[in-house]
Design a protein around this motif. Structure first.
Motif, PDB file in Angstrom:
ATOM      1  N   ASP A 131       1.693   3.172  -2.249  1.00 55.48           N
ATOM      2  CA  ASP A 131       1.208   4.255  -3.109  1.00 55.48           C
ATOM      3  C   ASP A 131      -0.059   4.918  -2.581  1.00 55.48           C
ATOM      4  O   ASP A 131      -0.578   5.844  -3.196  1.00 55.48           O
ATOM      5  N   GLN A 132      -0.529   4.478  -1.437  1.00 57.01           N
ATOM      6  CA  GLN A 132      -1.739   5.047  -0.861  1.00 57.01           C
ATOM      7  C   GLN A 132      -1.407   6.270  -0.003  1.00 57.01           C
ATOM      8  O   GLN A 132      -0.336   6.346   0.600  1.00 57.01           O
ATOM      9  N   SER A 135      -0.157   5.705   3.681  1.00 61.20           N
ATOM     10  CA  SER A 135       0.962   4.821   3.989  1.00 61.20           C
ATOM     11  C   SER A 135       2.060   5.530   4.781  1.00 61.20           C
ATOM     12  O   SER A 135       2.526   5.028   5.810  1.00 61.20           O
ATOM     13  N   GLU A 141       0.826  -1.211   0.000  1.00 61.40           N
ATOM     14  CA  GLU A 141       0.000   0.000   0.000  1.00 61.40           C
ATOM     15  C   GLU A 141       0.861   1.261   0.000  1.00 61.40           C
ATOM     16  O   GLU A 141       0.402   2.339   0.387  1.00 61.40           O
TER      17      GLU A 141
END
Length: 217
Positions: free
Chosen positions: A124-125, A128, A122
């Motif tokens: 790229d969230q 994160s 995750e």
């Protein structure tokens, strides 16, 4: 019916996952107890054929004669119970060894996995980066508890390596390359002892060699 137990696992995984797929656990158990086995390599864990063996679409799965099963902890327990090795004969010591196997999967691995989920899967969230410090703090707390429980012993219950150690070292091995264990020198030394065992080295070499072959169809 196959002559040897079969470990069903991926024939190919991305570079970052090599050395971390959970088929290493039954491979290691087989090597420790001297049980020959063969691998069945698959490309798709989500299809109906594999889900008949593993309803959650994961690896490994396992066949041993008429027995078909999944979950790495259950598979390791079966391998070692069948061989009568890595499980103490004394009922109290046996119960404590199994206790540590379960603790590795229930009390440690979720915190280890949370770091990989946050920082890798995750990454790229938007949450994160802000979540990272909390995930690491939670993991550090759990590892501090484990290091205290280990103390100065060679293995979790003393001088005897058991299924509990096999599973705990395997779980902690997922932190390889993160630097997390550098803050816990006794745990780092514990993992190094486990991974230096000839059975682990053989299992890991065979696991990695899988990816030198053509991908499974």
């Amino acid at each position: 019916m196959p002559d040897k137990p079969q470990i069903i696992t991926f024939g190919w995984v991305p570079e970052f996952a090599r050395g971390f797929v959970r088929d290493i656990r039954p491979r290691w158990a087989c090597e420790e107890v001297g049980q020959p086995y063969e691998t069945v390599l698959i490309a798709d864990a989500k299809g109906p054929e594999h889900r008949r063996l593993q309803p959650f679409g994961q690896v490994p799965a396992y066949r041993d004669g008429a027995l078909e099963m999944f979950e790495s902890g259950a598979i390791v327990l079966h391998i070692c119970e069948k061989a009568g090795k890595l499980i103490p004969a004394d009922p109290v010591a046996r119960a404590r060894a199994i206790q540590w196997l379960v603790a590795a999967l229930n009390s440690v691995e979720p915190w280890v996995a949370a770091l990989a989920v946050n920082d890798l899967f995750e990454a790229d969230q938007p949450w994160s980066a802000t979540r990272h410090d909390k995930v690491v703090a939670d993991l550090d707390g759990r590892l501090a508890d484990l290091e205290t429980a280990l103390g100065d012993r060679q293995w979790l219950e003393g001088d005897e390596f058991t299924i509990g150690d096999l599973m705990m070292v395997s779980v902690l091995g997922q932190l390889r390359g993160t630097g997390v264990l550098d803050r816990f020198p006794r745990l780092a030394a514990y993992v190094a002892r486990g991974e230096a065992r000839p059975a682990h080295r053989k299992a890991m070499a065979d696991h990695l060699a899988t990816f030198d072959r053509p991908a499974a169809a």
